[in-house]
Design a protein around this motif. Structure first.
Motif, short mmCIF file in Angstrom:
data_model
loop_
_atom_site.label_atom_id
_atom_site.label_comp_id
_atom_site.label_asym_id
_atom_site.label_seq_id
_atom_site.Cartn_x
_atom_site.Cartn_y
_atom_site.Cartn_z
N UNK A 282 0.82 -1.22 0.00
CA UNK A 282 0.00 0.00 0.00
C UNK A 282 0.85 1.27 0.00
N UNK A 283 1.92 1.27 0.81
CA UNK A 283 2.74 2.48 0.88
C UNK A 283 3.50 2.71 -0.42
N UNK A 284 3.79 1.63 -1.15
CA UNK A 284 4.45 1.78 -2.44
C UNK A 284 3.45 2.22 -3.50
N UNK A 285 2.24 1.69 -3.46
CA UNK A 285 1.23 2.02 -4.47
C UNK A 285 0.92 3.51 -4.49
N UNK A 286 1.03 4.15 -3.33
CA UNK A 286 0.75 5.59 -3.26
C UNK A 286 1.91 6.44 -3.76
N UNK A 287 3.09 5.82 -3.91
CA UNK A 287 4.30 6.56 -4.24
C UNK A 287 4.65 6.41 -5.72
N UNK A 288 5.66 7.15 -6.14
CA UNK A 288 6.05 7.16 -7.54
C UNK A 288 6.88 5.93 -7.90
N UNK A 289 6.65 5.42 -9.08
CA UNK A 289 7.44 4.31 -9.61
C UNK A 289 7.73 4.54 -11.08
N UNK A 290 8.64 3.74 -11.63
CA UNK A 290 9.13 3.97 -12.98
C UNK A 290 9.20 2.63 -13.73
N UNK A 291 8.76 2.63 -14.97
CA UNK A 291 8.87 1.43 -15.79
C UNK A 291 10.34 1.21 -16.15
N UNK A 292 10.80 -0.01 -15.94
CA UNK A 292 12.17 -0.39 -16.24
C UNK A 292 12.15 -1.66 -17.08
N UNK A 293 12.68 -1.57 -18.30
CA UNK A 293 12.75 -2.73 -19.19
C UNK A 293 14.16 -2.78 -19.75
N UNK A 294 15.10 -3.33 -19.00
CA UNK A 294 16.52 -3.22 -19.36
C UNK A 294 16.93 -3.94 -20.62
N UNK A 295 16.08 -4.83 -21.14
CA UNK A 295 16.32 -5.44 -22.44
C UNK A 295 15.11 -5.24 -23.35
N UNK A 296 14.38 -4.16 -23.13
CA UNK A 296 13.16 -3.94 -23.89
C UNK A 296 12.19 -5.10 -23.70
N UNK A 297 11.58 -5.53 -24.79
CA UNK A 297 10.64 -6.66 -24.73
C UNK A 297 11.35 -8.01 -24.72
N UNK A 298 12.68 -7.99 -24.64
CA UNK A 298 13.46 -9.23 -24.69
C UNK A 298 13.90 -9.72 -23.31
N UNK A 299 13.32 -9.20 -22.25
CA UNK A 299 13.73 -9.64 -20.92
C UNK A 299 12.72 -9.25 -19.87
#
Length: 406
Positions: A282-299
């Protein structure tokens, strides 16, 4: 034949002379350039001579150039862009996980005290310690002053290493370490946490109370120094580093990046789910997060928190930060591998990726610099270009894509 023999002898005798000439230039550089700067920084002549007086160039160090020359072209294959899976070799991460658990028990009270002081979880400190120096068990082979002196004289970034050489001399002048004790990597990073001298002066901590920060021999000083570095870099106590997730096709991989954050609950509304099936805390859901795809759609894909990018302050590689977070989780919670695998991707030359980056820059995309490494700005620029050109976005380079983007 006689003329050939004379020429051969001339070449044989010329080679040592050229080496001697370069050494003489180096000695003149130390005396004429480094010593005046060291003196201004408060370094005594005795300290300077003790550290640098008998130093010779080490021309075996990678990345050197003849003084005054431009950087030579590099033809390198690196895991950072060719095979991300190699970074997560199970033998390596398994060793760090198992050893980290053992050391977590051995140093439990020290780690608890450090965590209370700096707010950084023990598992993260252990993972960095393991990654950087094998928990202090990896031999640190080089004389820091020889490395820093050589790189100050003939590396592609001489100003950086001149500053670091002066800082190393200041460390000795302050009595924190003797020149012989200051062992480093070929890049000049010192001790168990692999700090450059400037980082040592800013962040090294005397946590064992013996009068000086000892990152070569003291476990408490090593762990507390790593924690101090992360705290100063903005570590947010109480937050995780990130969560492995599934990203539906309706969410573009080009939304990646620390400058495109959303509340984690808003990512969830887009259909992004934790692979564990659990809701985000819950405390994370209220906070900011960032999409991270270090190999794009390949990982694997992740929702990262600001703490992920704090780890990147320690080492700017996405894969390094991911390794630390993942190894830390396994140290604390068990041997759970990533749910998604790493696809096999093309082996690409860094110079070829740089050409693609320059082509994208010419089309108006911000790739974060044409350095031959597909960081998040390059990955999402690839995705944007693919989508604009009627392709399914993968956000990852390939040899075919490099040829297509001109």
């Amino acid at each position: 034949m006689f003329r050939f023999a004379v020429l051969l002898l001339a070449l044989l005798f010329a080679a040592p002379a050229a080496t001697q000439s370069l050494q003489a230039q180096y000695e003149a550089f130390l005396e004429g350039t480094i010593w005046p700067q060291a003196k201004l920084a408060g370094v005594s002549r005795k300290t300077f001579d003790g550290a640098m007086g008998a130093k010779r160039l080490n021309t075996d160090i990678p990345g050197l150039v003849t003084p005054g020359a431009k950087e030579p072209p590099r033809r390198m294959r690196q895991a950072e862009f060719s095979a991300p899976a190699k970074y997560f070799n199970e033998r390596n991460i398994g060793y760090i996980t198992a050893t980290g658990r053992s050391l977590a028990r051995k140093y439990a009270s020290t780690l608890a005290s450090i965590e209370k002081t700096y707010g950084v979880p023990a598992r993260i400190l252990l993972a960095i310690w393991g990654r950087e120096s094998g928990f202090g068990r990896v031999d640190i082979p080089h004389d820091a002053f020889q490395v820093l002196g050589t790189k100050a004289f003939m590396s592609t970034r001489p100003e950086l290493f001149r500053r670091e050489l002066i800082n190393a001399l200041v460390i000795v002048q302050l009595g924190h370490a003797s020149p012989s004790a200051m062992r480093s990597s070929w890049a000049g990073a010192m001790g168990q946490p692999q700090f450059l001298p400037s980082s040592y002066l800013q962040y090294a901590v005397d946590f064992d109370g013996n009068g000086h920060p000892d990152i070569w021999n003291s476990v408490p000083d090593t762990l507390a120094s790593i924690a101090a570095y992360l705290k100063a870099s903005g570590w947010v106590p109480g937050r995780d580093w990130g969560f492995e997730v599934t990203v539906p096709a309706s969410v573009s991989c080009a939304l990646e990046g620390p400058d495109r954050g959303k509340r984690i609950s808003d990512w969830a509304k887009l259909g992004i789910r934790r692979v564990s099936g659990k809701p985000f805390p819950e405390h994370e859901a209220r906070a900011e997060g960032f999409l991270l795809m270090p190999a794009g759609r390949h990982g694997p894909a992740f929702i990262a928190t600001p703490n992920f990018y704090v780890i990147k302050e320690y080492n700017e590689s996405d894969l390094y930060a991911l390794f630390v977070g993942h190894a830390g989780d396994r140290i604390q919670w068990g041997d759970s591998r990533f749910s998604a695998g790493w696809d096999r991707t093309d082996s690409m030359l860094r110079s070829d990726i740089a050409k693609m980056q320059r082509a994208l820059e010419g089309k108006g995309y911000d790739v974060g610099g044409a350095d031959g490494l597909p960081g998040f700005k390059t990955r999402r620029s690839i995705g944007d270009w693919q989508e604009k050109n009627g392709r399914t976005p993968t956000c990852w380079p390939s040899n075919a894509l490099i040829s297509a983007i001109r």
